[in-house]
Write an enzyme that holds these catalytic residues in place. Structure first.
Site, PDB file in Angstrom:
ATOM      1  N   LYS A 153      86.585 -14.480  39.656  1.00  0.00           N
ATOM      2  CA  LYS A 153      87.170 -13.357  38.917  1.00  0.00           C
ATOM      3  C   LYS A 153      88.187 -13.850  37.900  1.00  0.00           C
ATOM      4  CE  LYS A 153      90.504  -9.948  38.524  1.00  0.00           C
ATOM      5  NZ  LYS A 153      91.985  -9.969  38.482  1.00  0.00           N
ATOM      6  N   ASP A 177      85.820  -8.444  41.287  1.00  0.00           N
ATOM      7  CA  ASP A 177      86.691  -8.522  42.452  1.00  0.00           C
ATOM      8  C   ASP A 177      86.213  -7.513  43.489  1.00  0.00           C
ATOM      9  OD1 ASP A 177      87.377  -6.097  41.379  1.00  0.00           O
ATOM     10  OD2 ASP A 177      89.467  -6.605  40.972  1.00  0.00           O
TER      11      ASP A 177
END
Length: 203
Positions: free
Chosen positions: A116, A134
């Protein structure tokens, strides 16, 4: 489901989504590390405090840890992040000639940098096409029926296969805010959701 319609509605719902103060690669990298498990307002404040004093790997590697901690103490796990920031600065200087790497394989070698964070750096610092996934993006993409996946990595792959590249950089920002405020892991606010007529869980 039209991803264009989803993102348009979420964009109208959250017009003040988080943006980086500038697109310098080192700034984006450190700010994203600071943002982990931290609200946007606290991240912005900590990043502003930190970069007023230290704005390069050279300055941070020589900075006293206590001073860094005092500048970023409003973010979650600030002591851990202080150590990571120092370590990241050292690796960038020692292994990458002082430059933040612009590819995901090298970014993932930095401490505290997962996919991420790496994808955020690629998107906002280097203007490369990437999707930062995420827990919010993973959960919401599955709830909306956009993907049927078990892991964030699988979600990233599936979204890349189905979402137009021009929309990739909007997904994380909007889904994170949506996941924090409405489509929460527990007790989602379905009655007031702007996507309740599109969500397969409610149709």
């Amino acid at each position: 489901m039209s991803i264009e319609k989803v993102l348009k509605r979420l964009g109208n719902e959250y017009p003040d989504i988080f943006y980086y103060q500038n697109n310098d690669p080192f700034y984006v990298l450190i700010t994203t590390v600071l943002s982990q498990r931290t609200r946007d307002s606290e991240t912005n404040s900590a990043a502003e405090n930190l970069f007023k004093q230290f704005n390069s790997p050279e300055e941070l590697i020589n900075a006293d840890e206590d001073e860094i901690e005092s500048l970023i103490k409003n973010v979650g796990f600030y002591r851990v992040k202080t150590h990571r920031i120092k370590y990241i600065s050292g690796m960038i200087l020692d292994e990458y000639n002082g430059q933040v790497p612009d590819n995901i394989n090298d970014l993932l070698k930095l401490p505290g940098v997962g996919r991420k964070t790496a994808n955020c750096v690629l998107t906002y610092a280097f203007c490369k096409k990437a999707i930062a996934v995420d827990t919010h993006v993973h959960r919401i993409s599955n709830r909306l029926g956009m993907v049927d996946t078990k892991t964030p990595e699988q979600t990233e792959d599936e979204l890349k296969n189905t979402v137009p590249e021009s929309l990739w950089n909007q997904i994380n920002e909007l889904f994170v805010r949506f996941g924090q405020n409405t489509c929460r892991p527990v007790s989602p606010k379905c009655d007031s959701c702007v996507l309740n007529d599109l969500c397969p869980k409610l149709i």
